[in-house]
Design a protein around this motif. Structure first.
Motif, PDB file in Angstrom:
ATOM      1  N   LEU A 195     -19.018  19.825   2.223  1.00 39.28           N
ATOM      2  CA  LEU A 195     -17.783  19.871   1.427  1.00 39.28           C
ATOM      3  C   LEU A 195     -17.834  18.938   0.213  1.00 39.28           C
ATOM      4  O   LEU A 195     -17.056  19.108  -0.719  1.00 39.28           O
ATOM      5  CB  LEU A 195     -16.593  19.478   2.305  1.00 39.28           C
ATOM      6  N   LYS A 341     -10.890  21.961   2.971  1.00 36.90           N
ATOM      7  CA  LYS A 341     -11.373  22.887   4.013  1.00 36.90           C
ATOM      8  C   LYS A 341     -10.733  24.268   3.916  1.00 36.90           C
ATOM      9  O   LYS A 341     -11.269  25.246   4.429  1.00 36.90           O
ATOM     10  CB  LYS A 341     -11.081  22.313   5.403  1.00 36.90           C
ATOM     11  N   VAL A 346     -14.969  27.961   1.198  1.00 38.69           N
ATOM     12  CA  VAL A 346     -15.242  27.372   2.518  1.00 38.69           C
ATOM     13  C   VAL A 346     -14.954  28.397   3.613  1.00 38.69           C
ATOM     14  O   VAL A 346     -15.795  28.659   4.491  1.00 38.69           O
ATOM     15  CB  VAL A 346     -14.406  26.096   2.748  1.00 38.69           C
ATOM     16  N   TYR A 363     -18.722  21.146   9.433  1.00 41.66           N
ATOM     17  CA  TYR A 363     -18.466  20.656   8.083  1.00 41.66           C
ATOM     18  C   TYR A 363     -19.062  19.273   7.932  1.00 41.66           C
ATOM     19  O   TYR A 363     -18.884  18.421   8.808  1.00 41.66           O
ATOM     20  CB  TYR A 363     -16.953  20.576   7.819  1.00 41.66           C
TER      21      TYR A 363
END
Ligand SMILES: [Zn+2]
Length: 424
Positions: A195, A341, A346, A363
């Protein structure tokens, strides 16, 4: 629909191996930033053949750009039949120095047991090759798709990205009006979505003294002792304070979930002589001592607080220590970047990983930084992740390799993501 696409990707295996080997064979070492034009030319030929329009961009005036080492970048774009979103795959084309300890030719691309060996195999020519076969397979399977696909090969990520993604972002290539989704195929493993990354602040601190004869140090002022006071304050105050700050970011390895600082170098007193010098040092009190610090910080820490904490510590030493004088010079900084997220890229890649691998991805966030910072900060495009094949721990190591079946699985995830984003 996907079964046929996956079958098509399985059939690219030999092509994928050759493509990866060809990219590894171009020694795009950075520094100094060699052969960027050669690799852009190779990518241009390949992607033009697949129906992409290509643009060459030289980052003129960027650090390191010169007539001998021009910073060339290539952006390739394929238009769908109907309007829609643009999905951009960005890979850096540079690799770090070879180093010692290789048992394979670093530019030979040897294949053994499902692995391709070479400098840049995992970081990140394997990821670049994977995104190319994924995009080509998707286009062949769905010529009627909506939107556009871009693939870029960019310079200088290993030295900060200023001759690559930062330059392109300044020129508007990552404007959210023209690009909506970005995947950076860095080697974060085929079942993980990265991320973002921590921030970094690099500075040089110098303590000052006064030169005198070494037999009468009381007639001078030892800059190294002043630096000793700085290092002692770091040990007693700064390191414990940093260790107590824990981030919500899913950084791996977990040791990097706190603030960290490396002391990169210490130089004080007379310059070091060449290794073959056999003389003895002169007897002098050092009048200067310098350290370079590498401070990595968290989403939760504003960069102003990171700077101020160190300055406050130095000022505190100055208030209690006689003749303490210092200078601090910032060398560089990067801000942390963290994609939400819930961002569309994503959730799309998450579903695609479930489809291909039959399990949920994890993640993660990176302890160091990569080009996402420029896409986020300069491009103002937050819908960006790193996702690609390869084992992060192999990056920059001798006998670096990329797994062929991992590349094929990642190519399926990328192509499946294109289906989710670009088909009605
Ligand atoms: Zn990389």
């Amino acid at each position: 629909m996907s079964d046929r696409l996956f079958h098509r990707i399985e059939n690219t295996r030999d092509d994928l191996i050759t493509l990866t080997q060809d990219l590894i064979a171009i020694p795009t070492l950075n520094p100094p930033g060699q052969h960027y034009a050669t690799i852009c030319d190779y990518l241009d030929t390949r992607l033009s053949r697949s129906g992409f329009d290509t643009t060459w961009v030289r980052a003129e005036g960027a650090p390191g750009d010169s007539e001998t080492h021009p910073r060339w970048n290539l952006i390739a774009r394929h238009e769908g039949r109907h309007s829609g979103a643009c999905v951009h795959f960005n890979s850096h084309t540079d690799v770090v120095e070879v180093g010692h300890g290789w048992t394979h030719d670093p530019f030979g691309g040897a294949v053994h047991d499902d692995k391709i060996y070479g400098r840049g195999a995992c970081d990140m020519k394997g990821g670049l090759a994977t995104s190319i076969v994924a995009a080509e397979a998707f286009i062949a399977e769905h010529p009627e798709y909506s939107g556009a696909i871009e693939i870029s090969g960019t310079a200088d990520e290993e030295s900060g990205g200023y001759g690559g993604v930062a330059y392109l972002a300044e020129q508007g290539w990552f404007d959210p009006k023209r690009v909506q989704h970005v995947i950076i195929p860095e080697p974060l493993n085929k079942d993980r979505i990265c991320l973002g990354h921590r921030g970094g602040w690099w500075a040089e601190i110098e303590t000052k003294g006064e030169i005198a004869h070494g037999s009468m140090p009381f007639l001078g002022d030892c800059a190294v002792r002043h630096m000793g006071a700085v290092l002692a304050a770091f040990e007693e105050q700064l390191f414990p304070a940093m260790a107590s700050r824990v981030t919500e970011m899913p950084v791996v390895p977990t040791g990097a979930r706190q603030s960290t600082m490396n002391i990169n170098s210490v130089h004080g007193g007379q310059p070091e002589q060449a290794a073959d010098y056999t003389g003895l040092p002169a007897h002098c009190v050092p009048d200067s001592c310098r350290i370079v610090i590498d401070r990595r910080f968290l989403m939760e820490e504003p960069i102003e607080a990171v700077r101020q904490e160190i300055i406050d510590l130095l000022d505190e030493i100055k208030s209690r220590r006689a003749h303490f004088e210092y200078e601090i010079r910032e060398l560089n900084h990067v801000i942390p970047s963290m994609t939400d997220k819930d961002a569309p890229i994503v959730s799309t890649v998450h579903s695609a990983i479930c489809d291909v691998l039959g399990r949920d991805p994890s993640y993660v966030a990176s302890p160091g930084s990569y080009d996402q910072k420029h896409i986020d900060r300069i491009g103002k495009l937050g819908n960006c992740i790193a996702y690609g094949p390869g084992i992060l721990e192999l990056a920059h190591k001798p006998d670096e390799w990329i797994g062929i079946s991992d590349m094929l699985d990642s190519a399926k995830v990328m192509a499946r993501s294109l289906e989710r984003l670009l088909l009605p």
